[in-house]
Write an enzyme that holds these catalytic residues in place. Structure first.
Site, PDB file in Angstrom:
ATOM      1  N   SER A  53       0.856  -1.198   0.000  1.00  0.00           N
ATOM      2  CA  SER A  53       0.000   0.000   0.000  1.00  0.00           C
ATOM      3  C   SER A  53       0.886   1.241   0.000  1.00  0.00           C
ATOM      4  O   SER A  53       1.705   1.430   0.912  1.00  0.00           O
ATOM      5  CB  SER A  53      -0.891   0.010   1.238  1.00  0.00           C
ATOM      6  OG  SER A  53      -1.390   1.325   1.428  1.00  0.00           O
ATOM      7  N   HIS A 101      -1.260  -1.234  -4.271  1.00  0.00           N
ATOM      8  CA  HIS A 101      -2.513  -0.941  -3.563  1.00  0.00           C
ATOM      9  C   HIS A 101      -2.584   0.556  -3.248  1.00  0.00           C
ATOM     10  O   HIS A 101      -1.650   1.130  -2.689  1.00  0.00           O
ATOM     11  CB  HIS A 101      -2.570  -1.775  -2.285  1.00  0.00           C
ATOM     12  CG  HIS A 101      -3.844  -1.696  -1.529  1.00  0.00           C
ATOM     13  ND1 HIS A 101      -4.948  -2.468  -1.833  1.00  0.00           N
ATOM     14  CD2 HIS A 101      -4.214  -0.935  -0.464  1.00  0.00           C
ATOM     15  CE1 HIS A 101      -5.935  -2.201  -0.982  1.00  0.00           C
ATOM     16  NE2 HIS A 101      -5.511  -1.257  -0.143  1.00  0.00           N
ATOM     17  N   MET A 110      -9.069   8.191   0.561  1.00  0.00           N
ATOM     18  CA  MET A 110      -9.903   8.366   1.767  1.00  0.00           C
ATOM     19  C   MET A 110     -10.530   9.750   1.753  1.00  0.00           C
ATOM     20  O   MET A 110      -9.881  10.713   1.353  1.00  0.00           O
ATOM     21  CB  MET A 110      -9.033   8.252   3.020  1.00  0.00           C
ATOM     22  CG  MET A 110      -8.358   6.926   3.182  1.00  0.00           C
ATOM     23  SD  MET A 110      -7.348   6.961   4.673  1.00  0.00           S
ATOM     24  CE  MET A 110      -6.526   5.367   4.501  1.00  0.00           C
ATOM     25  N   HIS A 117      -8.526   0.917  -3.581  1.00  0.00           N
ATOM     26  CA  HIS A 117      -9.427   0.596  -2.472  1.00  0.00           C
ATOM     27  C   HIS A 117     -10.079   1.899  -2.014  1.00  0.00           C
ATOM     28  O   HIS A 117      -9.481   2.673  -1.266  1.00  0.00           O
ATOM     29  CB  HIS A 117      -8.585  -0.054  -1.360  1.00  0.00           C
ATOM     30  CG  HIS A 117      -9.290  -0.235  -0.058  1.00  0.00           C
ATOM     31  ND1 HIS A 117      -8.616  -0.376   1.145  1.00  0.00           N
ATOM     32  CD2 HIS A 117     -10.616  -0.307   0.245  1.00  0.00           C
ATOM     33  CE1 HIS A 117      -9.500  -0.520   2.123  1.00  0.00           C
ATOM     34  NE2 HIS A 117     -10.704  -0.478   1.606  1.00  0.00           N
ATOM     35  N   MET A 119     -12.107   4.319   0.028  1.00  0.00           N
ATOM     36  CA  MET A 119     -12.725   4.532   1.340  1.00  0.00           C
ATOM     37  C   MET A 119     -13.461   5.866   1.264  1.00  0.00           C
ATOM     38  O   MET A 119     -13.088   6.852   1.896  1.00  0.00           O
ATOM     39  CB  MET A 119     -11.650   4.486   2.427  1.00  0.00           C
ATOM     40  CG  MET A 119     -11.192   3.060   2.697  1.00  0.00           C
ATOM     41  SD  MET A 119      -9.605   2.959   3.516  1.00  0.00           S
ATOM     42  CE  MET A 119      -8.543   3.072   2.084  1.00  0.00           C
ATOM     43  N   MET A 154     -11.227  -6.329   5.451  1.00  0.00           N
ATOM     44  CA  MET A 154     -10.394  -5.429   6.253  1.00  0.00           C
ATOM     45  C   MET A 154     -10.043  -6.110   7.570  1.00  0.00           C
ATOM     46  O   MET A 154     -10.932  -6.580   8.294  1.00  0.00           O
ATOM     47  CB  MET A 154     -11.145  -4.124   6.559  1.00  0.00           C
ATOM     48  CG  MET A 154     -11.295  -3.163   5.406  1.00  0.00           C
ATOM     49  SD  MET A 154      -9.772  -2.712   4.557  1.00  0.00           S
ATOM     50  CE  MET A 154      -8.785  -2.013   5.893  1.00  0.00           C
ATOM     51  N   ASP A 188      -6.487  -6.884   4.124  1.00  0.00           N
ATOM     52  CA  ASP A 188      -5.872  -5.561   4.185  1.00  0.00           C
ATOM     53  C   ASP A 188      -5.875  -5.036   5.608  1.00  0.00           C
ATOM     54  O   ASP A 188      -6.934  -4.818   6.200  1.00  0.00           O
ATOM     55  CB  ASP A 188      -6.669  -4.614   3.261  1.00  0.00           C
ATOM     56  CG  ASP A 188      -6.091  -3.213   3.196  1.00  0.00           C
ATOM     57  OD1 ASP A 188      -5.016  -2.971   3.763  1.00  0.00           O
ATOM     58  OD2 ASP A 188      -6.734  -2.363   2.551  1.00  0.00           O
TER      59      ASP A 188
HETATM   60  C1  DX5 Z   1      -6.025   1.150   5.813  1.00  0.00           C
HETATM   61  C2  DX5 Z   1      -5.672   0.911   4.363  1.00  0.00           C
HETATM   62  C3  DX5 Z   1      -4.593  -0.063   4.223  1.00  0.00           C
HETATM   63  C4  DX5 Z   1      -3.298   0.369   4.866  1.00  0.00           C
HETATM   64  C5  DX5 Z   1      -2.562  -0.858   5.247  1.00  0.00           C
HETATM   65  O1  DX5 Z   1      -7.123   1.958   5.888  1.00  0.00           O
HETATM   66  O2  DX5 Z   1      -6.784   0.422   3.642  1.00  0.00           O
HETATM   67  O3  DX5 Z   1      -4.389  -0.436   2.876  1.00  0.00           O
HETATM   68  O4  DX5 Z   1      -2.505   1.188   4.072  1.00  0.00           O
HETATM   69  O5  DX5 Z   1      -1.464  -0.495   6.019  1.00  0.00           O
HETATM   70  P1  DX5 Z   1      -0.771  -1.531   7.001  1.00  0.00           P
HETATM   71  O6  DX5 Z   1      -0.312  -2.690   6.179  1.00  0.00           O
HETATM   72  O7  DX5 Z   1       0.357  -0.726   7.581  1.00  0.00           O
HETATM   73  O8  DX5 Z   1      -1.794  -1.938   8.016  1.00  0.00           O
HETATM   74 ZN    ZN Z   2      -6.403  -0.517   1.628  1.00  0.00          ZN
END
Ligand code: DX5
Ligand code: ZN
Length: 225
Positions: free
Chosen positions: A11, A36, A40, A69, A71, A140, A176
């Site tokens: 990510s 990824h 947000m 992804h 959000m 998640m 994730d």
């Molecule tokens: C969280 C994101 C993830 C995040 C994962 O809201 O959707 O993709 O970047 O980060 P790590 O692997 O550090 O939990």
């Molecule tokens: Zn994510």
């Protein structure tokens, strides 16, 4: 069904944004499978990140699959912009969209793979009626919004349930949040074949570490299959 190929999806949320192009090139050269990307909106999740412009910026840097992804709530008004920016996969949250089926159809009409994502509190059954409309099912394993959080162990049961729901369908099961080389085997054993890793790859932002870290997560996951 034979086990699906393990894919590692770093990510870029944990990348050094002052050097984003180099950071994406570095994970590409380090052997990642997907890139990824985590938009947000400060509404669906308590954080703001970025929009389609960042997808557009990284698109020319890599030929790897760009896994977006979303959000965002609502997500539907932005699907076309992310598709045009160069996303290959666009995932929307089931909780963010009262018309999830319609958004999934829209993503496929845009010529992209459609994903549906579930927060930790949302049961897998929320996707029963759209299971034939998705290419990716994203579980998640933290509450979305921030990188670097701790893996929620209950996600393992949900992965197993999601894997059963998927059955023999051609759907990637993505996990994730909080993934490390230490829990990758558990996630893969529960059925995940796409492992997102933000901080476990990018922490420290030293490109020399990315290859070994990606390999460690991949071999741990493969050992469990
Ligand atoms: C969280 C994101 C993830 C995040 C994962 O809201 O959707 O993709 O970047 O980060 P790590 O692997 O550090 O939990
Ligand atoms: Zn994510």
């Amino acid at each position: 069904m034979s086990a699906r190929d393990i894919k590692i999806a770093p990510s870029i949320l944990s990348a050094d944004f002052a050097r984003l192009g180099e950071e994406v090139r570095a994970i590409d050269e380090a052997g990642c499978d997907w890139v990824h990307v985590d938009p947000m909106d400060g509404h669906f999740v308590p954080n703001l990140s970025f929009g389609p412009l960042v997808v557009e910026a990284v698109r020319p840097v890599t030929d790897k699959i760009i896994d977006v992804h979303l959000m965002l709530s609502p997500a539907a008004p932005y699907l076309e912009a992310f598709a045009k920016a160069g996303a290959d996969i666009i995932s929307v949250h089931s909780e963010a969209d009262v018309h999830l089926h319609s958004s999934l159809q829209a993503i496929r009409r845009l010529g992209k793979k459609a994903g549906a994502a579930l927060n930790p509190a949302t049961p897998v059954s929320a996707l029963e009626n759209v299971i034939n409309d998705i290419d990716v099912l994203l579980i998640m394993s933290v509450n979305p919004g921030f990188g670097g959080q701790k893996f929620i162990p209950e996600a393992l049961d949900k992965l197993a349930q999601a894997s059963a729901l998927i059955g023999s369908r051609d759907i990637d099961l993505e996990v994730d949040g909080g993934i490390t080389a230490d829990n990758a085997a558990d996630a893969a054993r529960a059925g995940a074949n796409v492992l997102v890793a933000g901080s476990a790859v990018y922490k420290g932002n030293d490109p020399n570490t990315y290859g070994p870290r990606i390999s460690a997560i991949r071999s741990a996951a493969r050992s469990a299959q």
